[in-house]
Design a protein around this motif. Structure first.
Motif, PDB file in Angstrom:
ATOM      1  N   SER A   1       0.949   4.204  -2.832  1.00 33.72           N
ATOM      2  CA  SER A   1       0.778   5.609  -2.448  1.00 33.72           C
ATOM      3  C   SER A   1       1.952   6.460  -2.930  1.00 33.72           C
ATOM      4  N   ALA A   2       3.164   5.909  -2.864  1.00 33.65           N
ATOM      5  CA  ALA A   2       4.341   6.654  -3.313  1.00 33.65           C
ATOM      6  C   ALA A   2       4.236   6.991  -4.792  1.00 33.65           C
ATOM      7  N   VAL A   3       3.790   6.035  -5.598  1.00 35.66           N
ATOM      8  CA  VAL A   3       3.645   6.280  -7.032  1.00 35.66           C
ATOM      9  C   VAL A   3       2.518   7.271  -7.298  1.00 35.66           C
ATOM     10  N   ALA A   4       1.402   7.134  -6.580  1.00 34.41           N
ATOM     11  CA  ALA A   4       0.284   8.064  -6.761  1.00 34.41           C
ATOM     12  C   ALA A   4       0.695   9.485  -6.405  1.00 34.41           C
ATOM     13  N   GLU A   5       1.445   9.660  -5.324  1.00 38.36           N
ATOM     14  CA  GLU A   5       1.920  10.994  -4.934  1.00 38.36           C
ATOM     15  C   GLU A   5       2.881  11.554  -5.977  1.00 38.36           C
ATOM     16  N   ALA A   6       3.743  10.690  -6.511  1.00 34.75           N
ATOM     17  CA  ALA A   6       4.678  11.151  -7.546  1.00 34.75           C
ATOM     18  C   ALA A   6       3.916  11.672  -8.764  1.00 34.75           C
ATOM     19  N   ARG A   7       2.884  10.943  -9.193  1.00 36.86           N
ATOM     20  CA  ARG A   7       2.096  11.390 -10.337  1.00 36.86           C
ATOM     21  C   ARG A   7       1.392  12.710 -10.034  1.00 36.86           C
TER      22      ARG A   7
ATOM     23  N   GLY B   1       0.816  -1.211   0.000  1.00 43.49           N
ATOM     24  CA  GLY B   1       0.000   0.000   0.000  1.00 43.49           C
ATOM     25  C   GLY B   1       0.845   1.255   0.000  1.00 43.49           C
ATOM     26  N   ARG B   2       1.954   1.233   0.731  1.00 43.85           N
ATOM     27  CA  ARG B   2       2.853   2.396   0.731  1.00 43.85           C
ATOM     28  C   ARG B   2       3.488   2.589  -0.641  1.00 43.85           C
TER      29      ARG B   2
ATOM     30  N   TYR C   1       9.835  -1.024   2.192  1.00 43.56           N
ATOM     31  CA  TYR C   1       8.904   0.000   2.672  1.00 43.56           C
ATOM     32  C   TYR C   1       8.577  -0.124   4.153  1.00 43.56           C
ATOM     33  N   ARG C   2       9.479  -0.657   4.952  1.00 43.67           N
ATOM     34  CA  ARG C   2       9.278  -0.602   6.397  1.00 43.67           C
ATOM     35  C   ARG C   2       9.515   0.828   6.877  1.00 43.67           C
ATOM     36  N   HIS C   3       9.183   1.098   8.135  1.00 35.99           N
ATOM     37  CA  HIS C   3       9.345   2.456   8.673  1.00 35.99           C
ATOM     38  C   HIS C   3      10.810   2.801   8.933  1.00 35.99           C
ATOM     39  N   VAL C   4      11.527   1.892   9.577  1.00 37.86           N
ATOM     40  CA  VAL C   4      12.927   2.139   9.912  1.00 37.86           C
ATOM     41  C   VAL C   4      13.779   1.771   8.709  1.00 37.86           C
ATOM     42  N   ILE C   5      14.556   2.723   8.251  1.00 35.88           N
ATOM     43  CA  ILE C   5      15.238   2.584   6.961  1.00 35.88           C
ATOM     44  C   ILE C   5      16.283   1.477   6.987  1.00 35.88           C
TER      45      ILE C   5
ATOM     46  N   ALA D   1      14.201 -10.975  -3.140  1.00 39.44           N
ATOM     47  CA  ALA D   1      14.138 -11.140  -1.696  1.00 39.44           C
ATOM     48  C   ALA D   1      12.955 -12.031  -1.332  1.00 39.44           C
ATOM     49  N   ASP D   2      13.019 -12.615  -0.147  1.00 37.63           N
ATOM     50  CA  ASP D   2      11.965 -13.506   0.311  1.00 37.63           C
ATOM     51  C   ASP D   2      10.642 -12.755   0.470  1.00 37.63           C
ATOM     52  N   GLY D   3       9.574 -13.351  -0.053  1.00 36.14           N
ATOM     53  CA  GLY D   3       8.241 -12.810   0.189  1.00 36.14           C
ATOM     54  C   GLY D   3       7.910 -11.530  -0.529  1.00 36.14           C
ATOM     55  N   VAL D   4       8.585 -11.222  -1.627  1.00 42.43           N
ATOM     56  CA  VAL D   4       8.327  -9.964  -2.332  1.00 42.43           C
ATOM     57  C   VAL D   4       6.919  -9.978  -2.940  1.00 42.43           C
ATOM     58  N   ARG D   5       6.169  -8.891  -2.683  1.00 41.57           N
ATOM     59  CA  ARG D   5       4.821  -8.766  -3.230  1.00 41.57           C
ATOM     60  C   ARG D   5       4.713  -7.650  -4.266  1.00 41.57           C
ATOM     61  N   GLY D   6       5.772  -6.903  -4.410  1.00 38.99           N
ATOM     62  CA  GLY D   6       5.786  -5.797  -5.354  1.00 38.99           C
ATOM     63  C   GLY D   6       6.845  -4.805  -4.936  1.00 38.99           C
ATOM     64  N   GLY D   7       6.716  -3.573  -5.427  1.00 40.92           N
ATOM     65  CA  GLY D   7       7.675  -2.549  -5.047  1.00 40.92           C
ATOM     66  C   GLY D   7       7.659  -1.399  -6.030  1.00 40.92           C
ATOM     67  N   THR D   8       8.689  -0.594  -5.991  1.00 46.27           N
ATOM     68  CA  THR D   8       8.842   0.525  -6.922  1.00 46.27           C
ATOM     69  C   THR D   8      10.263   0.533  -7.453  1.00 46.27           C
TER      70      THR D   8
END
Length: 458
Positions: free
Chosen positions: A143-149, A139-140, A283-287, A172-179
């Motif tokens: 949202s990041a792509v939508a904000e960029a547009r 979801g993040r 996309y976790r909170h802590v970088i 990576a393990d368990g990847v569901r998507g990304g940017t």
């Protein structure tokens, strides 16, 4: 002190890290720059290129690249500490977009200088993939792509990846998507800063090492060896700024720590990906952040080491065994192909600078001649180049597209006095880790949540 022990990067530069001679005594200059990291050296580089007659002096407490410039994750990115939506709220959409476009151009500009100056720093413009490994993270990403547009960026700047597309870049393990964004290059940061120091010297800049600055004032930088008098004094000290008189609350030095594996065999890389040396995060909170090095290692880091009371910066703070152990566990969870047997050969860390409003800034007070740049919140490899070009224009009195960007002459509020500063920064870290842990429990086996808890260092 063995400078080679400060990071994997400094241990693997070509040639010895012998300090340059220190300041021999009182000296006059047109510009004196305090700090021989990226900010100070880029400023010197562009000033000398624009006006070879300028007398420019750079003062460094240790050696060029001693601080974050020789210890960072090696991302020359277009990331800016203040988000595009936040910039738009403060300065309007057009100025926010201009700031982001300037950051995009900065990545290309650093690549141009690296090529022009013959700096062999393993530069590879492979972009960045940010993974989503939970539904919340996905979801993040959306949202990041939508904000960029919404704010004027298109698919050439940032694109949403489905699970297969993300895994094709970074498995990576368990990847569901990304940017994915192309606006980033993987770089050997110590080779870059050391090469840049040599480049400014070729242009006539005097760099004095092992020369600590004890005070800055209008018209002068004071050292134990003498005073450098100059009408323009540039502070380029980032996470070490609080050690200067009057600057204790200017930025908070927050530590980021890293590990590097031994070189991995090609069979392992075939399971991990990063074939174009994409830098990676999630996309976790802590970088967290990582790269595939030119010699086939995984260099991986993360925030989460505690802030130290009174903005203290000490060499022993560079090493937090619990954080290093947690980074290794998280790395293994991301990439099961590593397994428990792949050794970590290097561990290191160092402070970065965080302004109270998380806003990087660059500026010049014309009434005093005092200039500054910093507060990069860990995004300084690219941003420092933009800072150096902007300072060069400001110091020379030029009005350019860079000098009207919204971060110019921004003044961040001071951090609260202690103990409020210590409480606020460490409480913020705990909140972010708690949020990541809650998401981890919901989406992952409980052992991952345990790793995040250890990463905090408590």
């Amino acid at each position: 002190m063995r400078y080679q022990d400060l990071s994997y990067w400094l241990s693997s530069v070509d040639g010895p890290l012998t300090p340059r001679p220190g300041l021999p005594g009182d000296t006059d200059a047109d510009v004196v720059i305090v700090g021989a990291g990226y900010t100070g050296l880029w400023t010197a580089y562009y000033l000398a290129a624009a006006d070879p007659t300028l007398r420019i002096v750079v003062l460094e407490k240790e050696i060029a690249g001693y601080g974050a410039s020789g210890r960072n994750g090696g991302w020359c990115s277009a990331l800016f500490p203040t988000s595009l939506p936040a910039l738009a709220r403060r300065h309007g959409r057009d100025r926010a977009l201009a700031m982001q476009r300037a950051m995009h151009e900065t990545v290309r500009e650093v690549g141009r200088v690296v090529a022009a100056e013959g700096i062999d720093c393993d530069w590879t413009a492979g972009g960045t993939v940010v993974l989503a490994r939970t539904d919340v993270q996905l979801g993040r990403a959306r949202s990041a792509v939508a904000e960029a547009r919404e704010h004027g960026l298109d698919a050439a700047d940032l694109v949403l990846l489905d699970a297969a597309e993300a895994a094709a870049r970074c498995y990576a393990d368990g990847v569901r998507g990304g940017t994915y964004t192309p606006h980033c290059a993987a770089v050997h940061p110590a080779k870059l800063v050391r090469g840049l120091a040599a480049a400014v010297e070729r242009r006539g800049v005097r760099v004095f090492e092992r020369t600590p600055v004890t005070a800055l004032r209008p018209g002068a930088a004071v050292t134990p060896a003498g005073v450098v008098r100059a009408p323009v004094v540039v502070r380029a000290t980032e996470g070490f700024t609080p050690a200067l008189p009057g600057q204790r609350r200017a930025v908070a030095p927050v530590y980021s720590l890293m590990v590097a594996t031994a070189p991995l065999p090609e069979a392992t890389w075939a399971e991990i990906g990063l074939a174009e040396r994409e830098t990676f995060s999630d996309y976790r909170h802590v970088i967290i952040y990582g790269q595939r090095t030119a010699d086939g290692r995984l260099a991986f880091g993360g925030r989460g080491a505690p802030y130290h009371y009174g903005s203290r910066v000490r060499p022993d703070f560079d090493r937090e065994p619990r954080v290093f152990a947690a980074l290794r566990r998280v790395l293994g969870e991301l990439f099961p192909a590593l397994g428990p047997d792949v050794p970590v050969t290097h561990t290191w860390g160092g402070p970065l600078g965080v302004a109270r409003d998380w806003a990087a800034s660059v500026g010049l007070d014309r009434s005093t001649g005092l200039a500054w740049a910093g507060g990069y919140v860990g995004d300084g490899v690219g941003t420092s180049n933009l800072a150096g070009r902007t300072l060069a224009d400001l110091i020379r009195g030029e009005q350019t597209d860079l000098t009207i960007l919204p971060w110019v002459n921004h003044r961040s509020p001071k951090w609260e006095p202690e103990p409020l500063r210590w409480l606020a920064v460490n409480a913020g870290l705990k909140v972010m880790f708690s949020a990541d842990e809650a998401e981890s429990r919901k989406n992952r086996p409980s052992r991952r949540a345990q790793a995040f808890t250890h990463l905090l260092g408590h």
